[in-house]
Design an enzyme around this catalytic site. Structure first.
Site, PDB file in Angstrom:
ATOM      1  N   ARG A   1       0.823  -1.211   0.000  1.00  0.00           N
ATOM      2  CA  ARG A   1       0.000   0.000   0.000  1.00  0.00           C
ATOM      3  C   ARG A   1       0.857   1.261   0.000  1.00  0.00           C
ATOM      4  O   ARG A   1       0.578   2.222  -0.710  1.00  0.00           O
ATOM      5  CB  ARG A   1      -0.934  -0.001   1.217  1.00  0.00           C
ATOM      6  CG  ARG A   1      -1.960   1.101   1.193  1.00  0.00           C
ATOM      7  CD  ARG A   1      -2.902   0.989   2.365  1.00  0.00           C
ATOM      8  NE  ARG A   1      -2.264   1.364   3.621  1.00  0.00           N
ATOM      9  CZ  ARG A   1      -2.891   1.382   4.801  1.00  0.00           C
ATOM     10  NH1 ARG A   1      -4.149   0.997   4.859  1.00  0.00           N
ATOM     11  NH2 ARG A   1      -2.268   1.742   5.900  1.00  0.00           N
TER      12      ARG A   1
ATOM     13  N   MET B   1      -2.247   9.268   7.278  1.00  0.00           N
ATOM     14  CA  MET B   1      -2.152   8.387   8.443  1.00  0.00           C
ATOM     15  C   MET B   1      -3.303   7.398   8.534  1.00  0.00           C
ATOM     16  O   MET B   1      -4.439   7.729   8.213  1.00  0.00           O
ATOM     17  CB  MET B   1      -2.119   9.205   9.732  1.00  0.00           C
ATOM     18  CG  MET B   1      -0.897  10.057   9.894  1.00  0.00           C
ATOM     19  SD  MET B   1      -0.796  10.729  11.561  1.00  0.00           S
ATOM     20  CE  MET B   1       0.843  11.439  11.504  1.00  0.00           C
ATOM     21  N   GLU B   2      -2.973   6.188   8.986  1.00  0.00           N
ATOM     22  CA  GLU B   2      -3.983   5.244   9.458  1.00  0.00           C
ATOM     23  C   GLU B   2      -3.573   4.830  10.854  1.00  0.00           C
ATOM     24  O   GLU B   2      -2.499   4.253  11.045  1.00  0.00           O
ATOM     25  CB  GLU B   2      -4.094   4.013   8.569  1.00  0.00           C
ATOM     26  CG  GLU B   2      -5.159   3.043   9.088  1.00  0.00           C
ATOM     27  CD  GLU B   2      -5.282   1.782   8.260  1.00  0.00           C
ATOM     28  OE1 GLU B   2      -5.280   0.692   8.867  1.00  0.00           O
ATOM     29  OE2 GLU B   2      -5.358   1.884   7.031  1.00  0.00           O
ATOM     30  N   LEU B   3      -4.423   5.137  11.825  1.00  0.00           N
ATOM     31  CA  LEU B   3      -4.117   4.852  13.226  1.00  0.00           C
ATOM     32  C   LEU B   3      -5.062   3.773  13.747  1.00  0.00           C
ATOM     33  O   LEU B   3      -6.020   3.395  13.087  1.00  0.00           O
ATOM     34  CB  LEU B   3      -4.235   6.133  14.049  1.00  0.00           C
ATOM     35  CG  LEU B   3      -3.480   7.338  13.479  1.00  0.00           C
ATOM     36  CD1 LEU B   3      -3.725   8.574  14.329  1.00  0.00           C
ATOM     37  CD2 LEU B   3      -1.988   7.051  13.370  1.00  0.00           C
TER      38      LEU B   3
END
Length: 427
Positions: free
Chosen positions: A146, A238-240
Site C-alpha cells: 500500500r 495516516m492510518e491509526l
C-alpha cells in the site's frame, strides 16, 4: 524457517546494505530470535532519501505502461514465492498459516495488480516527489504494498522504514520489486531498533527532498509524527488504530452476523486495525445473538490446530489487564478465558475471548477512534441510512471481512500521492 545466521539488510539505491549495528527479531512462535536485521542511524536514513531524490525526475517521466508492467511482474514474483513469503510472516509475527498464506499475502498481491491497472487513468496530476513511509507490523505485505506500490504507481520515489518486528517481510517486497526491474533508487527500505526510531524518522521527515509522509501505526506515535510534519509544513497521510463496532439489528441474519463478527474479531489473532472490537446488538435479540456467538466460537475453537499468537510477550499482560478491568466493572465472560487464565497460557498465545455487557467506563471501551463499522440488517435502505450517520471512514453492510478500500487505496489513495497542477495560457 527461522535462521539466526541471517541478517536482513537495507535496500538503498538498488543495493543490499549491511552494517555492524543489528538488532534481534523475536519470533512470537518461540519467543526467541529468528534472525537479525541491520539498524539504521539518522545519517543512513538520509542516505536512503538521497538515493531516492535523484531517481525521481526520470521515474516521474516514466510511461504508465512501464510502471504498470513492473508492478504486475512484482505481483507475479510474490505469487510464485507465496509459501516462502507467508513463512516469513509466520515467523516474524506468529501468524497462523491460513492468515499469512491465504489472506494477507494474496490480498497484497491483489492490491499490487489493482494499482497497476489504475496507472493509465491518472490525468491532470503530477507526482508529489519523494515520500517517506512508516509501516505497521500486523499485515506487513498489505501495508508495504500500500505504501510502496502506490508511490511507485503514481511516479514517486520512496523510502520505507519497516516495522522493527517484521523487517524481513518488508525486505521481500523490495526484493520482488528489484527483480521486477524497478530502477535503482525508486524504492529504498531501512529498518532500525525501536529506541532509535524517533531520531531516524525525524531525520527523514525533515529532509527537504521528502514532500509527503505516510504513516501507519498507533495514535500516540502518529501524534509525534504529525507534530514533526507540521513543523516542516509537510502533509502526512495516516492510518491509526481504532475500536471498530458492529451493529446487529433485530431483523439481521443472526447466524451470518455471528460468523462475520467472529471472523472480523479473531482473524490474524485480532491484530487488524479494521477488525471487530465491539458489537452493539439490539436488546430484543441479545440472548439469541449471544447464543449464536457462543456456538460459532466453540465450533471455531475445535478447528484450531493451535491457539493464536499475538505479536509479543509485552502485549499479553496488557490484553489480560483489559479483560480483568472489564470483568471488574461488571462484564460477563461469554466465551474464552479470564485474565488469570490467560497469563497461564504459554508463550504469546492468547485464548480468543468474548465479553458481554461491557461497561462504558471500562478501559477496553475507552477510545473515541473508529476506522470502520459494520451494520447487520435485512433492509438495505435502512442500512445505508444508518451508515451515513456513523462517524467512521468505512461502513460494511452485512459483512465484516472486507479489506477496507478508501483513501489509502484505489483512485482516492493514489490521489494522495499526486499534486493537482494549474497551468494557465495567455493566448
Amino acid at each position: 524457517m527461522a535462521d539466526t545466521n541471517i541478517t536482513v539488510p537495507f535496500l538503498i539505491n538498488g543495493r543490499e546494505v549491511n552494517t555492524p549495528s543489528t538488532f534481534p527479531v523475536i519470533s512470537p512462535l518461540t519467543t526467541k530470535g529468528c534472525w537479525k536485521a541491520v539498524s539504521a542511524t539518522p545519517s543512513q536514513a538520509i542516505e536512503a532519501v538521497e538515493a531516492a531524490q535523484p531517481a525521481f525526475p526520470s521515474w516521474a517521466k516514466s510511461k504508465p505502461s512501464v510502471r504498470s508492467a513492473i508492478l504486475l511482474k512484482a505481483a507475479d514474483i510474490m505469487e510464485t514465492n507465496i509459501e516462502e513469503y507467508a513463512g516469513y510472516m509466520m515467523d516474524e509475527m506468529g501468524a497462523d498459516r491460513g492468515t499469512a498464506r491465504y489472506f494477507v499475502t494474496p490480498l497484497a498481491i491483489a492490491m499490487c495488480r489493482d494499482l497497476a491497472g489504475r496507472i493509465s487513468s491518472i490525468c491532470g496530476s503530477v507526482p508529489a516527489v519523494t515520500q517517506e513511509g512508516q509501516t505497521s507490523r500486523n499485515a506487513p505485505y498489505v501495508f508495504g504494498i500500500r505504501s510502496a506500490a502506490t508511490a511507485i504507481a503514481t511516479g514517486n520515489t520512496t523510502v520505507l522504514k519497516s516495522s522493527e518486528l517484521t523487517p524481513r517481510c518488508y525486505w521481500t517486497i523490495g526484493k520482488a520489486l528489484k527483480e521486477a526491474g524497478l530502477p535503482e533508487g525508486v524504492f529504498n527500505i531501512i529498518s532500525c531498533r525501536l529506541e532509535d526510531a524517533l531520531l531516524v524518522v525525524n531525520a527523514t521527515i525533515k529532509h527537504p527532498a521528502v514532500r509527503i509522509i505516510n504513516f501507519t501505526g498507533s495514535a500516540s506515535t502518529g501524534r509525534k509524527v504529525a507534530r514533526v510534519c507540521a513543523e516542516s509544513l509537510k502533509p502526512c497521510l495516516m492510518e491509526l488504530g481504532g475500536k471498530n463496532a458492529a451493529i446487529v439489528l433485530e431483523d439481521a441474519d443472526l447466524e451470518k452476523a455471528a460468523s462475520e463478527c467472529l471472523a472480523g474479531a479473531f482473524l490474524n489473532a485480532g491484530q487488524i486495525f479494521m477488525g471487530t472490537d465491539r458489537i452493539l446488538a439490539q436488546y430484543s435479540i441479545g440472548p439469541q445473538f449471544i447464543s449464536a456467538l457462543n456456538a460459532h466460537h466453540s465450533a471455531t475453537a475445535k478447528q484450531l490446530a493451535s491457539l493464536p499468537n499475538i505479536i509479543s510477550t509485552a502485549s499479553k499482560p496488557r490484553l489480560a489487564n483489559l479483560v480483568s478491568d472489564a470483568l471488574s466493572h461488571g462484564a460477563q465472560l461469554v466465551a474464552g478465558k479470564g485474565s488469570h487464565d490467560q497469563t497461564g497460557v504459554p508463550g504469546t498465545s492468547f485464548v480468543p475471548t468474548i465479553l458481554g455487557n461491557v461497561n462504558s467506563s471500562s478501559k477496553i471501551n475507552s477510545t473515541p477512534y473508529g476506522l470502520s463499522a459494520a451494520v447487520f440488517i435485512k433492509g438495505l435502505r435502512r442500512g445505508f441510512a444508518i451508515a451515513k450517520k456513523l462517524d467512521t471512514g468505512a461502513v460494511h453492510i452485512n459483512s465484516m471481512t472486507s479489506s477496507g478500500w478508501g483513501r489509502f487505496n484505489a483512485d482516492e489513495g493514489m490521489d494522495e500521492f499526486l499534486v493537482k497542477k494549474c497551468v494557465t495560457l495567455d493566448d
